[in-house]
Write a protein that holds these residues in place. Structure first.
Motif, PDB file in Angstrom:
ATOM      1  N   ARG A   1      -5.420  -0.448  -4.592  1.00 51.31           N
ATOM      2  CA  ARG A   1      -4.052  -0.953  -4.472  1.00 51.31           C
ATOM      3  C   ARG A   1      -3.061   0.121  -4.915  1.00 51.31           C
ATOM      4  N   ALA A   2      -3.401   0.819  -5.995  1.00 55.34           N
ATOM      5  CA  ALA A   2      -2.505   1.842  -6.519  1.00 55.34           C
ATOM      6  C   ALA A   2      -2.281   2.951  -5.493  1.00 55.34           C
ATOM      7  N   LEU A   3      -3.277   3.172  -4.653  1.00 54.46           N
ATOM      8  CA  LEU A   3      -3.171   4.219  -3.632  1.00 54.46           C
ATOM      9  C   LEU A   3      -2.639   3.648  -2.315  1.00 54.46           C
ATOM     10  N   GLU A   4      -2.183   2.390  -2.391  1.00 56.82           N
ATOM     11  CA  GLU A   4      -1.658   1.687  -1.222  1.00 56.82           C
ATOM     12  C   GLU A   4      -2.666   1.613  -0.091  1.00 56.82           C
ATOM     13  N   LEU A   5      -3.893   1.349  -0.480  1.00 50.63           N
ATOM     14  CA  LEU A   5      -4.961   1.138   0.500  1.00 50.63           C
ATOM     15  C   LEU A   5      -5.436  -0.303   0.409  1.00 50.63           C
ATOM     16  N   GLU A   6      -5.867  -0.852   1.561  1.00 47.46           N
ATOM     17  CA  GLU A   6      -6.607  -2.106   1.509  1.00 47.46           C
ATOM     18  C   GLU A   6      -7.869  -1.870   0.691  1.00 47.46           C
ATOM     19  N   PHE A   7      -8.375  -2.928   0.069  1.00 43.56           N
ATOM     20  CA  PHE A   7      -9.634  -2.765  -0.666  1.00 43.56           C
ATOM     21  C   PHE A   7     -10.749  -2.398   0.304  1.00 43.56           C
ATOM     22  N   ILE A   8     -11.494  -1.364  -0.042  1.00 38.68           N
ATOM     23  CA  ILE A   8     -12.578  -0.916   0.838  1.00 38.68           C
ATOM     24  C   ILE A   8     -13.899  -1.416   0.266  1.00 38.68           C
ATOM     25  N   GLU A   9     -14.573  -2.281   1.009  1.00 38.68           N
ATOM     26  CA  GLU A   9     -15.853  -2.816   0.550  1.00 38.68           C
ATOM     27  C   GLU A   9     -16.836  -1.665   0.341  1.00 38.68           C
ATOM     28  N   PRO A  10     -17.678  -1.747  -0.691  1.00 41.26           N
ATOM     29  CA  PRO A  10     -18.576  -0.629  -1.017  1.00 41.26           C
ATOM     30  C   PRO A  10     -19.430  -0.171   0.166  1.00 41.26           C
ATOM     31  N   GLU A  11     -19.865  -1.135   0.988  1.00 40.95           N
ATOM     32  CA  GLU A  11     -20.737  -0.769   2.111  1.00 40.95           C
ATOM     33  C   GLU A  11     -20.069   0.226   3.054  1.00 40.95           C
ATOM     34  N   LEU A  12     -18.746   0.224   3.084  1.00 35.82           N
ATOM     35  CA  LEU A  12     -18.024   1.074   4.043  1.00 35.82           C
ATOM     36  C   LEU A  12     -17.734   2.467   3.508  1.00 35.82           C
ATOM     37  N   ARG A  13     -18.039   2.713   2.237  1.00 30.58           N
ATOM     38  CA  ARG A  13     -17.557   3.951   1.613  1.00 30.58           C
ATOM     39  C   ARG A  13     -18.432   5.153   1.930  1.00 30.58           C
ATOM     40  N   GLU A  14     -18.432   5.539   3.174  1.00 28.57           N
ATOM     41  CA  GLU A  14     -19.242   6.678   3.602  1.00 28.57           C
ATOM     42  C   GLU A  14     -18.388   7.773   4.225  1.00 28.57           C
ATOM     43  N   ASN A  15     -17.077   7.654   4.067  1.00 28.53           N
ATOM     44  CA  ASN A  15     -16.146   8.601   4.680  1.00 28.53           C
ATOM     45  C   ASN A  15     -16.366   8.699   6.186  1.00 28.53           C
ATOM     46  N   ARG A  16     -16.436   7.558   6.790  1.00 31.26           N
ATOM     47  CA  ARG A  16     -16.591   7.487   8.248  1.00 31.26           C
ATOM     48  C   ARG A  16     -15.410   6.732   8.853  1.00 31.26           C
ATOM     49  N   GLY A  17     -14.236   7.034   8.352  1.00 31.49           N
ATOM     50  CA  GLY A  17     -13.026   6.430   8.918  1.00 31.49           C
ATOM     51  C   GLY A  17     -12.482   5.259   8.128  1.00 31.49           C
ATOM     52  N   GLU A  18     -13.154   4.891   7.016  1.00 34.57           N
ATOM     53  CA  GLU A  18     -12.705   3.693   6.288  1.00 34.57           C
ATOM     54  C   GLU A  18     -11.387   3.917   5.557  1.00 34.57           C
ATOM     55  N   ILE A  19     -11.133   5.158   5.128  1.00 31.69           N
ATOM     56  CA  ILE A  19      -9.898   5.399   4.382  1.00 31.69           C
ATOM     57  C   ILE A  19      -8.695   5.338   5.328  1.00 31.69           C
ATOM     58  N   GLU A  20      -8.850   5.936   6.487  1.00 30.43           N
ATOM     59  CA  GLU A  20      -7.786   5.876   7.485  1.00 30.43           C
ATOM     60  C   GLU A  20      -7.516   4.425   7.883  1.00 30.43           C
ATOM     61  N   ALA A  21      -8.604   3.666   8.087  1.00 33.61           N
ATOM     62  CA  ALA A  21      -8.442   2.270   8.491  1.00 33.61           C
ATOM     63  C   ALA A  21      -7.779   1.457   7.373  1.00 33.61           C
ATOM     64  N   ALA A  22      -8.142   1.751   6.130  1.00 32.97           N
ATOM     65  CA  ALA A  22      -7.552   1.026   5.008  1.00 32.97           C
ATOM     66  C   ALA A  22      -6.072   1.356   4.892  1.00 32.97           C
ATOM     67  N   ASP A  23      -5.742   2.599   5.176  1.00 32.18           N
ATOM     68  CA  ASP A  23      -4.353   3.048   5.122  1.00 32.18           C
ATOM     69  C   ASP A  23      -3.518   2.338   6.186  1.00 32.18           C
ATOM     70  N   ALA A  24      -4.138   2.148   7.345  1.00 30.35           N
ATOM     71  CA  ALA A  24      -3.432   1.506   8.459  1.00 30.35           C
ATOM     72  C   ALA A  24      -3.520  -0.016   8.396  1.00 30.35           C
ATOM     73  N   GLY A  25      -4.214  -0.533   7.391  1.00 23.95           N
ATOM     74  CA  GLY A  25      -4.372  -1.980   7.294  1.00 23.95           C
ATOM     75  C   GLY A  25      -5.267  -2.531   8.383  1.00 23.95           C
ATOM     76  N   GLU A  26      -6.217  -1.732   8.822  1.00 18.70           N
ATOM     77  CA  GLU A  26      -7.056  -2.138   9.957  1.00 18.70           C
ATOM     78  C   GLU A  26      -8.529  -2.261   9.612  1.00 18.70           C
ATOM     79  N   LEU A  27      -8.820  -2.476   8.353  1.00 20.96           N
ATOM     80  CA  LEU A  27     -10.229  -2.680   8.000  1.00 20.96           C
ATOM     81  C   LEU A  27     -10.706  -4.009   8.568  1.00 20.96           C
ATOM     82  N   PRO A  28     -11.952  -4.049   9.027  1.00 22.09           N
ATOM     83  CA  PRO A  28     -12.467  -5.315   9.546  1.00 22.09           C
ATOM     84  C   PRO A  28     -12.732  -6.285   8.408  1.00 22.09           C
ATOM     85  N   ARG A  29     -12.640  -7.565   8.702  1.00 18.08           N
ATOM     86  CA  ARG A  29     -13.118  -8.551   7.736  1.00 18.08           C
ATOM     87  C   ARG A  29     -14.614  -8.689   7.956  1.00 18.08           C
TER      88      ARG A  29
END
Length: 582
Positions: free
Chosen positions: A306-334
């Motif tokens: 939240r402090a970095l203005e990102l959506e919360f990134i579920e641990p399973e997604l944290r592989e640097n495969r586009g999750e940070i960009e998606a979190a920044d754009a508010g486009e992470l999948p549910r």
DNA sequence: GCCGTTTTCGGCCCGACTGTTTTCAGTCG
């Protein structure tokens, strides 16, 4: 005397192996292997039953095994087994892990060349000493060396599914300690990597030394590798390394984020912090550039994102495969959750190589709260699995229809796991397949086809209107066997084009198709079915692993066939494949 | 070894593939 059911099952397996080496009656060997399965999977306290001589009536456990299990359950030992072990060196078991070596060859290697370990086998290959043995030519030598290489490549890694129970047991023990305020498992375990080489435990406490002491003295610990004020590393009895970090309650969210990784994900996250004038490490945000606003207060891991203005990134997604960009754009999948599953496909019964009947499997599925259970027993070409010929399959369909009459809100869905033959044709004709509600098509032989032939083979099967889904696409066995050569890209394209589902096989040994492909498949509209490939009621629990890997593959509820409720799924299956395309 | 039973022993586990062979043994699924 307490002995775990896994330990007993392992002993029965070892007995089977030793009997193979001795050239015993194959059916006897099979009885021990089967006994190991029964012990491992029995739905009840089999050790208690064994100790009290109450095993009578359990299928696969006859009088001989009853006595042996009783001895094991009461004394923790078995004389018969000890004697057997004495006949061969202990290291000889590792030779069975070499692909292409079976009991006959291992026996010859041992008796003629005194080869008792992988190391001595390797040496014998490299010095050509092995060619003295009849039946071992140049091709054998290169195959053995290649198999040893494969084995070494996997050494020191563990399958997620094999260590989950152990990991959760240790976590529970840490949480039980009175000085623990929060505890978690971080690392690749938390990210649901399919294989791992260690476990990273994390604890928030004011009494760091106490917890470290306690951790290093747990029953499961074999050896202490390192032990300091805030950190310990131990090796467990199964060889797995476990690290524990003890931090303060304030540091905990930072440590959890940091140690969950991946390393690449964290590098990107720290760069984002830097841009805001903060530095991020495993303990805190530090306010480096005071010309910029100070970091907010953090009480849990979500606050960091939240402090970095990102959506919360579920641990399973944290592989640097586009999750940070998606979190920044508010486009992470549910992401899909275990609770979303309404049923499951691809399960076996005693009709082929399963251990439970149709009724038992149906009952177990209902106990899990599922609305439907897809049965898919093997087809006739899978001889080893007692595959069904068409007449038995048709009988099973009839049986399913009858059983279904007793339920309003639950159904068994009649299917088959039909073999894809070498040329891509199927093991049943279209007429037979059309009697089914659905069909899983899988490769079970001719694994060594060239990539283009294997790809064409599977594509031909997918083009069949009756093939609802492809089972365990690449045939990999984690840490045991590499995937066979197949062009997954082309398969995914074909799946999208033909409306064929690709299974996510959640047997902990497979977890196939690999999570790395799902994002792409999803974007092309390909659906999955999270299937346990259960050969016994307890394996329905493996759905849990499938969901974790589906999440890792960015899949949502709407991407998963078995998130549909009963009505939806029946309606879906009644459509033609072209109508199923999203 | 287990199972089923015509309660005392016969059936259970078949075929493809590979490599080393020359007609087949061993492994794998």
């Amino acid at each position: 005397m307490s002995i775990s059911r896994d330990a007993i099952a392992d002993i029965l397996e070892e007995i089977a192996t030793l009997l193979e080496l001795k050239g015993e009656n194959p059916f006897k060997i099979k009885a021990y292997k089967n006994g190991a399965d029964v012990v491992r999977d029995y739905d009840g306290d089999i050790i208690h039953l064994a100790a009290n001589n109450e095993l009578k009536g359990i299928k696969g456990i006859g009088s001989a095994l009853q006595d042996k299990l009783h001895e094991l359950a009461t004394t923790g030992e078995l004389e018969f087994y000890q004697n057997l072990r004495g006949e061969f060196p202990a290291t000889i078991f590792e030779l069975f892990e070499i692909q292409g070596l079976g009991p006959k060859k291992i026996k010859a290697l041992y008796q003629k060349l005194d080869i008792t370990s992988i190391a001595s086998l390797k040496e014998a290959c490299e010095t050509d000493r092995i060619k003295e043995l009849s039946g071992f030519g140049p091709k054998s030598v290169s195959n053995i060396l290649k198999a040893i290489e494969t084995k070494e490549k996997f050494a020191g890694r563990y399958r997620l599914g094999d260590i989950t129970a152990l990991a959760e047991t240790i976590l529970a023990a840490i949480k039980e300690h009175p000085s623990t305020s929060r505890a978690a498992i971080a690392g690749s375990y938390r990210r649901a990597k399919e294989t791992l080489h260690d476990l990273d435990f994390l604890v928030a406490t004011k009494q760091q030394a106490d917890i470290i002491d306690y951790f290093t003295q747990l029953d499961e610990v074999e050896e202490i590798i390192a032990k300091g004020e805030t950190k310990a590393a131990v090796r467990l009895v199964n060889g797995l390394q476990c690290d524990l970090r003890a931090v303060s309650n304030e540091q905990f969210p930072f440590a959890l984020q940091y140690f969950s990784g991946s390393k690449e994900h964290n590098v990107s996250i720290r760069q984002l912090a830097n841009k805001r004038g903060w530095s991020l490490n495993e303990y805190a945000f530090t306010h480096k550039d005071t010309s910029q606003p100070a970091p907010p207060n953090v009480v849990d891991e979500r606050d960091i994102y939240r402090a970095l203005e990102l959506e919360f990134i579920e641990p399973e997604l944290r592989e640097n495969r586009g999750e940070i960009e998606a979190a920044d754009a508010g486009e992470l999948p549910r992401l899909v959750e275990l609770e979303n599953l309404r049923g499951t496909f691809h399960n076996h019964t005693t009709a082929s190589d399963g251990r439970n009947s149709l009724e038992e499997m149906a009952q177990a599925a209902q106990d899990l709260g599922l609305q439907y259970l897809g049965i898919a027993d093997h087809s006739k070409s899978s001889f080893q699995a007692n595959g069904l010929y068409a007449d038995r399959l048709l009988k099973q369909i009839e049986e399913i229809r009858q059983l279904n009459e007793q339920w309003d809100d639950f159904k068994i869905i009649a299917g088959s796991e039909v073999d894809i033959l070498k040329d891509g044709s199927l093991d049943f004709d279209d007429d037979t397949l059309s009697q089914l509600d659905y069909c899983v098509a899988s490769v079970h032989n001719s694994f060594t086809l060239a990539e283009k032939d294997m790809t064409a083979r599977i594509i031909r099967a997918m083009e069949n209107e009756h093939v609802t889904m492809i089972g365990h696409l690449t045939g990999r066995l984690l840490l045991r066997r590499d995937p066979y050569a197949v062009n997954v890209d082309k398969i995914i394209d074909c799946a999208a084009r033909t409306g064929t589902i690709i299974e996510l096989n959640c047997s902990p040994r497979r977890l196939d198709m690999d999570w790395r492909w799902w994002h792409k498949a999803r974007d092309l509209g390909v659906m999955t079915s999270i299937n346990p490939d259960a050969h016994g009621v307890e394996q329905l629990q493996n759905l849990h692993f499938g969901v974790r890997l589906a999440r890792k593959g960015w899949l949502r509820r709407e991407d998963v066939l078995n998130c549909m409720n009963l009505d939806e799924v029946l309606s879906f299956l009644s459509k033609s494949k072209s109508e199923r395309i999203r």
